[in-house]
Design a protein around this motif. Structure first.
Motif, PDB file in Angstrom:
ATOM      1  N   LEU A   1      -7.179  34.201   4.707  1.00  0.00           N
ATOM      2  CA  LEU A   1      -6.162  33.934   5.736  1.00  0.00           C
ATOM      3  C   LEU A   1      -4.994  34.997   4.998  1.00  0.00           C
ATOM      4  N   PHE A   2      -4.575  36.217   5.985  1.00  0.00           N
ATOM      5  CA  PHE A   2      -3.189  36.103   4.760  1.00  0.00           C
ATOM      6  C   PHE A   2      -1.958  36.174   5.708  1.00  0.00           C
TER       7      PHE A   2
ATOM      8  N   ILE B   1      -9.401  25.598   2.670  1.00  0.00           N
ATOM      9  CA  ILE B   1      -8.512  25.306   1.160  1.00  0.00           C
ATOM     10  C   ILE B   1      -8.263  23.289   1.553  1.00  0.00           C
ATOM     11  N   ALA B   2      -9.114  23.032   0.738  1.00  0.00           N
ATOM     12  CA  ALA B   2      -9.053  21.672   0.532  1.00  0.00           C
ATOM     13  C   ALA B   2      -7.774  21.378   0.691  1.00  0.00           C
TER      14      ALA B   2
ATOM     15  N   LEU C   1      -2.999  24.104   7.064  1.00  0.00           N
ATOM     16  CA  LEU C   1      -4.459  23.531   6.662  1.00  0.00           C
ATOM     17  C   LEU C   1      -4.952  23.270   8.145  1.00  0.00           C
ATOM     18  N   ALA C   2      -4.179  22.685   9.563  1.00  0.00           N
ATOM     19  CA  ALA C   2      -5.350  23.312  10.871  1.00  0.00           C
ATOM     20  C   ALA C   2      -5.800  24.161  11.291  1.00  0.00           C
ATOM     21  N   GLY C   3      -4.430  25.128  10.443  1.00  0.00           N
ATOM     22  CA  GLY C   3      -4.804  26.860  10.775  1.00  0.00           C
ATOM     23  C   GLY C   3      -6.067  27.066  10.136  1.00  0.00           C
ATOM     24  N   ALA C   4      -5.567  27.456   9.015  1.00  0.00           N
ATOM     25  CA  ALA C   4      -6.912  27.129   8.012  1.00  0.00           C
ATOM     26  C   ALA C   4      -8.678  26.414   8.697  1.00  0.00           C
ATOM     27  N   ALA C   5      -8.317  25.264   8.791  1.00  0.00           N
ATOM     28  CA  ALA C   5      -9.920  25.372   8.711  1.00  0.00           C
ATOM     29  C   ALA C   5     -10.255  25.674  10.097  1.00  0.00           C
ATOM     30  N   THR C   6      -9.176  25.689  11.522  1.00  0.00           N
ATOM     31  CA  THR C   6      -9.500  26.476  12.859  1.00  0.00           C
ATOM     32  C   THR C   6     -10.077  28.089  12.176  1.00  0.00           C
ATOM     33  N   ALA C   7      -9.371  28.378  11.718  1.00  0.00           N
ATOM     34  CA  ALA C   7      -9.579  30.226  10.873  1.00  0.00           C
ATOM     35  C   ALA C   7     -11.196  30.199  10.315  1.00  0.00           C
ATOM     36  N   LEU C   8     -11.162  29.128   9.912  1.00  0.00           N
ATOM     37  CA  LEU C   8     -12.687  28.714   8.938  1.00  0.00           C
ATOM     38  C   LEU C   8     -13.370  28.631   9.644  1.00  0.00           C
ATOM     39  N   GLY C   9     -13.329  27.373  11.067  1.00  0.00           N
ATOM     40  CA  GLY C   9     -14.112  27.685  11.659  1.00  0.00           C
ATOM     41  C   GLY C   9     -14.531  28.528  13.140  1.00  0.00           C
TER      42      GLY C   9
END
Ligand SMILES: CC(C)(COP(=O)(O)OP(=O)(O)OC[C@H]1O[C@@H](n2cnc3c(N)ncnc32)[C@H](O)[C@@H]1OP(=O)(O)O)[C@@H](O)C(=O)NCCC(=O)NCCS
Length: 165
Positions: free
Chosen positions: A102-103, A151-152, A88-96
């Motif tokens: 995300l694959f 990803i919420a 979740l933290a990686g997804a949030a950083t990637a979104l930023g």
């Protein structure tokens, strides 16, 4: 457990965790080189009491796509939600950083990882036959999984996709 951005100086600890998680260990130099790339970031979780590294995720972002290059949690710290927190933290950083999807690749018989990604709503996009060569077992197919970002946290319920159990 606090999850923080990692830098090149964390590479030996990430390599040590990686060696606890995978048969084919990546070296500290390999992680250091990866972390020198502008489009790669890593997050590291540490035990608050001892400051020992407990889990990591390494992600590459290219344009609007991100890829989890590696993810692992120390065996003694598993089944406490740490990998979910790292993804979740990686997804949030990637979104930023501009990613919209995300694959990742995962072995078809990696039940723990498939369970994790199913819970986080990843969908199958393809399969690489015989992708993971193994010394004393038949090679293993890899599933290519993808998740739209963001990803919420509330979405990460069990059985949220149709990936094989
Ligand atoms: C896969 C891995 C990262 C999971 O780490 P973890 O911190 O134990 O995972 P979490 O506690 O966040 O688990 C989240 C969900 O994943 C699933 N899961 C995790 N471990 C599982 C297991 N052993 N069996 C089945 N499902 C599992 C569950 O749905 C779990 O939710 P629940 O505990 O509420 O049931 C860890 O087992 C690991 O490091 N494995 C070796 C390296 C690896 O395979 N990395 C992934 C490569 S793609």
């Amino acid at each position: 457990m606090p999850v923080r951005p990692a830098s090149g100086t964390d590479a030996p600890e990430i390599a040590s965790l990686h060696a606890q998680c995978f048969a084919e260990a990546w070296t500290g130099e390999a992680f250091e080189r990866l972390l020198q790339s502008e489009n790669v970031f890593a997050l590291l979780a540490r035990e608050a009491s001892s400051n020992r590294a407990t889990g990591f995720i390494v992600v590459r972002v290219a344009a609007d796509e991100a890829e989890i290059l590696s993810l692992g949690v120390a065996p003694r710290c598993r089944r406490r939600g740490l990998a979910r927190e790292l993804v979740l933290a990686g997804a949030a950083t990637a979104l930023g950083r501009g990613a919209r999807e995300l694959f990742l690749e995962v072995g078809v018989d990696n039940a723990a990882a498939c369970g994790l990604y199913r819970q986080l709503g990843f969908e199958e996009r393809g399969r690489r036959r015989g992708y993971y060569a193994r010394r004393e077992a038949p090679s293993q197919d890899a599933l290519i999984l993808c998740r739209a970002l963001p990803i919420a946290a509330w979405e990460s319920g069990a059985n949220s996709t149709s990936l094989p159990a």
